[in-house]
Design a protein around this motif. Structure first.
Motif, short mmCIF file in Angstrom:
data_model
loop_
_atom_site.label_atom_id
_atom_site.label_comp_id
_atom_site.label_asym_id
_atom_site.label_seq_id
_atom_site.Cartn_x
_atom_site.Cartn_y
_atom_site.Cartn_z
N SER A 123 2.25 6.95 3.19
CA SER A 123 2.68 6.16 1.29
C SER A 123 4.10 7.29 1.83
O SER A 123 4.84 8.17 1.85
N GLU A 177 0.83 -1.28 0.15
CA GLU A 177 -0.31 0.00 -0.03
C GLU A 177 0.68 0.96 -0.32
O GLU A 177 0.12 2.18 -0.42
N VAL A 178 1.99 1.29 0.64
CA VAL A 178 2.85 1.83 0.69
C VAL A 178 3.95 3.04 0.26
O VAL A 178 4.13 4.26 0.03
N ASN A 179 4.65 1.44 -0.90
CA ASN A 179 5.02 1.77 -2.15
C ASN A 179 5.19 1.24 -3.34
O ASN A 179 4.49 -0.10 -3.63
#
Lengths: 402, 423, 308
Positions: B357, B45-47
């Motif tokens: 993110s 999700e964050v990368n």
């Protein structure tokens, strides 16, 4: 020296050396390295241009120039000016107060392009300028110096002073030249984006091509009578003069040749690295260029290429792992090359590896004989520096020098 | 703490400043991991752009000169960035991930900066680069950062005239440093004439251009002279004579590097005592770091315009100075750029957490308005133009090498890298 | 630029500017004398000259620290001790370097140039590793700071005077050494005709070593003097080299008078131009003029007769 057909030359020892270099640069390195590292090798190769020029003017003719950075920089700046103008179209620079001029001019409150920038809109002019401007400056300096028989240490110091002057001027006149930041953010060459990976790879091969071109020009000079006169001038200038040759003219020629090579190198550097700055013009940069030549072998143009590659590779490698040791290593390199192996790697190669080659390739004795005259000029024989005026009889003249 | 050893590793995947701290960090992260397992967002999700992010770590880059002529100045920034990273890690990291860093040496050579930045972005895929110091190094790095969509956190006070979507400028730009200080000189000290003196390159020239416009056009006062000396110049007797001749009220100095040392020593030797304030010397280029080389007694009485001084009296700064000294030694001094470098990792962390993110495009959208209330300088806020709202302060140099703050703008100064009317 | 001043004020301004010019002159003389001696003797440019100066400066720094910690009552006089130490240490290092490197490179002045450049890199990094990359501040005793009030408007900085006195003393000392001592006679003999000098029994190798050491020692004293007016850091030596070389080359090798005349000319030109123009332009113009003159008269102002 008469060479039989050019094809046969490739089978001679000298030809094989060139082929080996070509294989290394064109086949092995591109296959072994990713585009990032290949681009770095390309950057090292641009220094090789300067080193080849130094072999011609220092190794052979005995003129030590500690200001080759000036010519490298001039060629580089010419190319950078062209690329910058291309990147500064009115559309791209719409947010500036004066669109259509490079960004650094805008924020120095220039409102129009200076006159000496105008011609660099044209690519053909730029190509001419890359060689022409350094050669012109070299001619002026060479004419002033060599016709008055200035040489040796004096000449070296004066080239240093010129490097210092040019650096101060460029940094100070930041409106016209980009100042200490240099000319950055170069994007396209005639519409072709030079920042992509493929472009970088293509530029690498172009650089290799230009390098071989310079190598052949240098080899041409060194193998003709011209080259022999240069070496003779280095050994015994007065005798060459008494034999009727215009020594100054030859010196000017070889100095301009070295300047031309350096200018081409500078232009390739700008293309490969993507910017040009005054830090490549100054004294320190110029002296470093001498060490590439010295390490490779000041009498060997192929050695110059290897020298440039090795020293720069070592610099990158060291600065990644042992940054504090690098200056020591470089200092030791300077001293070692001068004291222990004055003919550089080429000299070491000649002393140790060539006899082995002879043994292995015994059967090529025939070709070897043919190659001998071609090699003689490339052979790194110890060169005597100009001896002092007061003892002309005592020098290291030896009969086997060409 | 032997920072030279640390600095000597051109590339160091470092987490901490010693075994004890590492253990503490480890303990903290284990605790946090076990207690906040559910709160750590999934890597996917964050990368989404292939940065070096795992479930437990995120990698950033530090790019400064630790060898060469700029090493003197840039080492402080490296120390500050590492301290910030350590503190962030000790408090749980960013989005639950510990920060690891790759450090590269720019070697005071601009092509090397460009090369290393390309390496950091393409090979190491760092999520942020804390680095550069001189304008030249920033200019060399800029095209690379923009081409590969990285984000550079740049700490030095500089000339402005730039606003890149891929850079956060944590130091002041020229108008923030200069305008308030000239106003202060005119109002508080009654200055009517100014002598502008700087080293010959873009920062002093641009700064003096701004200063001149402000002095002549906005305030209607006089500029008695404007001069530049090459970088590295060491003989200032002539300009000292000119100053004695023209008797300006204020000398506005932007001399840098080794010239600084020579200039102040020679001024003092010529009998000019700055504590008399005749003339008053106002500089934008002497921080506590430079005073170490010049000698406190040679600059006693000069005024400097910065946004941070080590002697600032607020709780944030007291903690910061204490932590810095504990990490690096009691005789450390902390200048404006060092503090600005310290801000970098914290601002990055705030942006990442706000965006949820590590993606550069996502955090860029969140920059405007992010505040940092624990800044040693007190408080900063990111402006849309990627510069910082900050206060300008004037300090008077003391013989011990520290500055005594004599003036502080009431409001935060708005950053304006392309100032209207000053161009 | 001169309106609004009384004539007495103008006089004082010119006096101070003249002093500034003389100050610059003595700085150049100090920098260049050491190099000129070596250049004249062996035709070698020592590219590490700046680093030897900085060695003298660091010696002064250490001496200052030593006196402050252990002999605070004698602090006022430490500077003289520092200068002597600087001379000795630099001379010793110079002799060592000559023995190690330079003597193998005779008849190869260009190679010596490169080798000494390598030496300068090593010395710079050594300073960086030992003393740190930052510049160090050297504390001066009270009596050396400040200025002497000659008249109402004319103030002469004390350390400027001090530098001048040192430069003068060294120049005079070198003159006596070169022209009035046995050693000097040998040096001149070797310079003029080395083979004959050796033939009459002069140990030219020993003379070379002593001369190189002397040149480096003078550089050390110059460096010590410069701690008063300049910075002391690993790369501070670089700021001096181009000027020093030009002064020496402009003056002509093998002529110490030439060096002094050249230092005078360049310093006056530069300080006058600095007064009327800006610093950068003055520097560029001075360099251009020097280079131009050198192109017209390459052997320098005063050289031994050379066959053209």
């Amino acid at each position: 020296m008469k060479s039989s057909s050019p094809l046969k030359w490739f089978a001679t020892r000298e030809g094989l050396y060139y082929v080996a270099l070509a294989v290394l640069l064109v086949v092995i390195l591109p296959l072994a390295l990713d585009p990032f590292r290949l681009n770095m090798v390309g950057k090292y190769l641009t220094y090789a241009f300067v080193a080849i020029g130094l072999v011609m003017c220092w190794g052979k003719a005995g003129i030590l120039s500690l200001g080759q950075g000036v010519f490298f920089g001039l060629g580089g700046y010419c190319m950078a000016m062209f690329l910058k103008l291309e990147a500064s179209t009115p559309e791209a620079t719409a947010i500036q107060s004066t669109p259509g001029i490079p960004d650094f001019m805008d924020w120095n409150q220039l409102t129009e392009l200076p006159w000496f920038w105008e011609p660099f809109h044209s690519f053909s002019f730029t190509l001419l300028a890359v060689i022409g401007v350094p050669v012109l400056l070299a001619f002026v300096i060479g004419f002033a110096m060599f016709t008055r028989r200035v040489g040796g240490v004096y000449f070296a110091i004066i080239t240093q002073a010129i490097a210092a002057i040019l650096t101060i001027l460029i940094i100070g006149q930041q409106g016209y030249t980009g100042g200490v930041n240099g000319i950055t953010d170069l994007q396209t060459l005639n519409g072709w984006d030079i920042r992509t990976d493929e472009a970088r790879t293509i530029l690498y091969f172009v650089c290799v091509g230009m390098l071989f071109l310079c190598l052949f020009v240098a080899r041409l000079v060194q193998n003709r009578k011209l080259g022999r006169i240069l070496v003779a001038m280095n050994a015994q200038e007065n005798r060459v003069r008494f034999s009727g040759y215009d020594v100054a003219a030859f010196k000017i020629f070889v100095f301009c040749l070295a300047a031309a090579f350096a200018g081409v190198g500078g232009a390739m550097f700008t293309l490969i690295v993507g910017f040009m700055s005054p830090s490549f013009i100054g004294i320190v940069a110029s002296i470093e260029m001498v060490i590439f030549c010295a390490l490779g072998g000041r009498l060997s143009i192929l050695g110059a290429v290897y020298g440039a590659l090795l020293v720069n590779a070592a610099k990158s490698g060291f600065s990644e792992s042992f940054p504090e040791l690098w200056p020591f290593a470089m200092g030791a390199l300077f001293i070692g090359v001068v004291l222990a192996f004055p003919n550089g790697l080429a000299g070491l190669y000649q002393t140790y590896v060539t006899p082995l080659e002879d043994k292995i390739f015994k059967r090529n004795k025939g070709a070897k004989l043919e190659a001998k005259p071609a090699e003689k000029a490339a052979e790194p024989k110890p060169t005597a520096e100009k001896t002092s005026d007061y003892d002309p009889m005592i020098d290291s003249y030896s009969p086997e020098k060409s | 703490m032997d920072t030279t050893d640390q600095a000597a590793n051109g590339r160091s995947f470092g987490k901490g400043l010693g075994l004890k701290k590492s253990l503490m960090t480890l303990a903290a992260s284990v605790m946090l991991a076990t207690s906040a397992q559910a709160a750590v967002p999934a890597t996917a999700e964050v990368n989404t752009t292939g940065l070096a992010v795992t479930d437990d770590t995120v990698t950033v880059g530090i790019l400064h000169s630790i060898t060469g002529t700029m090493a003197i100045s840039e080492i402080g920034s490296v120390q500050a960035e590492k301290l910030a990273i350590d503190q962030i890690n000790a408090s749980g990291g960013v989005l639950g991930r510990q920060i690891e860093f790759v450090q590269e040496d720019g070697a005071s050579d601009w092509p090397t900066f460009a090369e290393k930045s390309r390496k950091l972005l393409r090979q190491d895929n760092v999520a942020a680069i804390f680095g550069a110091w001189t304008s030249a190094s920033r200019k060399a790095v800029l095209p690379v950062i923009e081409q590969y969509n990285g984000m550079l956190y740049y700490p030095t006070f500089y000339e402005g005239l730039e606003q890149s979507p891929n850079v956060v400028y944590t130091g002041q730009e020229a108008t923030q440093q200069i305008l308030a200080s000239i106003d202060w000189a005119a109002e508080t000290k009654g200055a009517k004439s100014f002598y502008l003196l700087g080293s010959d390159y873009i920062w002093p020239r641009t700064s003096n251009k701004i200063a001149r416009k402000h002095i002549e056009d906005k305030l209607g006062l006089k500029v008695s002279g404007e001069e530049y000396y090459p970088l590295g110049h060491t003989q200032f007797n002539s300009v000292i004579n000119k100053i004695k001749l023209r008797k300006p009220d204020v000398i506005f100095a932007s001399v840098v590097g080794g010239s600084n040392v020579a200039f102040y020593k020679q001024m003092k030797a010529a009998g000019i005592d700055f504590t008399d304030e005749k003339p008053l010397l106002l500089t934008i280029s002497v921080t506590e770091d430079e005073i170490r080389g010049i000698g406190g007694e040679n600059v006693d009485g000069i005024y400097a315009s910065m946004k941070y001084f080590q002697s600032l009296d607020n709780p944030n700064n007291k903690e910061f100075v204490a932590a810095f000294k504990e990490a690096y030694g009691d005789d450390m001094v902390i200048g404006d750029v060092t503090q600005a470098a310290y801000l970098g990792p914290w601002l990055w962390k705030a942006a990442v957490e706000k965006a949820g993110s590590f993606d550069i495009d996502k955090i860029r959208e969140e920059f405007a308005g992010i505040e940092f209330t624990k800044a040693p300088e007190g408080y900063v806020r990111i402006h849309e133009n990627h510069h910082l709202w900050s206060k300008t302060r004037i300090g008077q140099a003391q013989p011990d090498g520290q500055y005594k703050v004599v003036y502080e703008t009431e409001e935060l100064m708005e950053p304006d890298p392309f100032p209207e009317g000053y161009q | 630029m001169f309106d609004g001043y009384t004539s007495s004020e103008l006089m004082s301004i010119f006096a101070m500017q003249g002093f500034a010019g003389l100050s610059l002159f003595s700085v150049f003389v100090l920098m260049a004398l050491g190099l000129a001696i070596i250049f004249g003797q062996m035709g070698v440019i020592n590219m590490a000259h700046g680093e030897f100066m900085i060695l003298g400066a660091y010696t002064t720094y250490l001496t200052s620290g030593f006196f402050q910690s252990y002999l605070p009552s004698l602090f006022g006089g430490y500077f003289f001790v520092a200068m002597v130490l600087a001379f000795l240490i630099c001379a010793a290092l110079g002799a060592f370097v000559e023995w190690l490197m330079i003597r193998r490179l005779y008849h190869r002045p260009l190679d010596t140039l490169l080798a000494t450049w390598g030496l300068s890199l090593i010395m710079q990094q050594a300073y960086r590793s030992i003393f740190g990359a930052r510049e160090v501040g050297v504390d001066l005793p009270e009596w050396m700071m400040g200025a002497i009030q000659v008249t109402d408007l004319v103030e002469l900085p004390i350390n400027g005077l001090f530098v001048m006195i040192i430069a003068l003393s060294i120049a005079v000392g070198v003159y006596f050494l070169m022209y009035r001592s046995g050693y000097g006679k040998k040096v001149r003999a070797v310079v003029q005709n080395r083979p004959m000098a050796e033939a009459v029994g002069i140990n030219s190798a020993g003379i070379d070593r002593a001369t190189f050491a002397l040149g480096c020692g003078i550089a050390g004293v110059a460096g010590a003097a410069f701690t008063m007016i300049g910075s002391t850091g690993p790369s501070s030596g670089q700021a001096y080299i181009v000027d020093t070389f030009l002064v020496v080359v402009f003056g002509g090798a093998q002529s110490l008078i030439g060096t002094i005349v050249s230092a005078f000319g360049i310093s006056q030109a530069q300080s006058t131009m600095e007064f009327f123009l800006s610093g950068s332009m003055a520097k560029v113009l001075t360099l251009l003029v020097v280079v131009g003159i050198l192109m017209l008269r390459p052997e320098g102002l005063m050289a031994l007769k050379v066959r053209r």
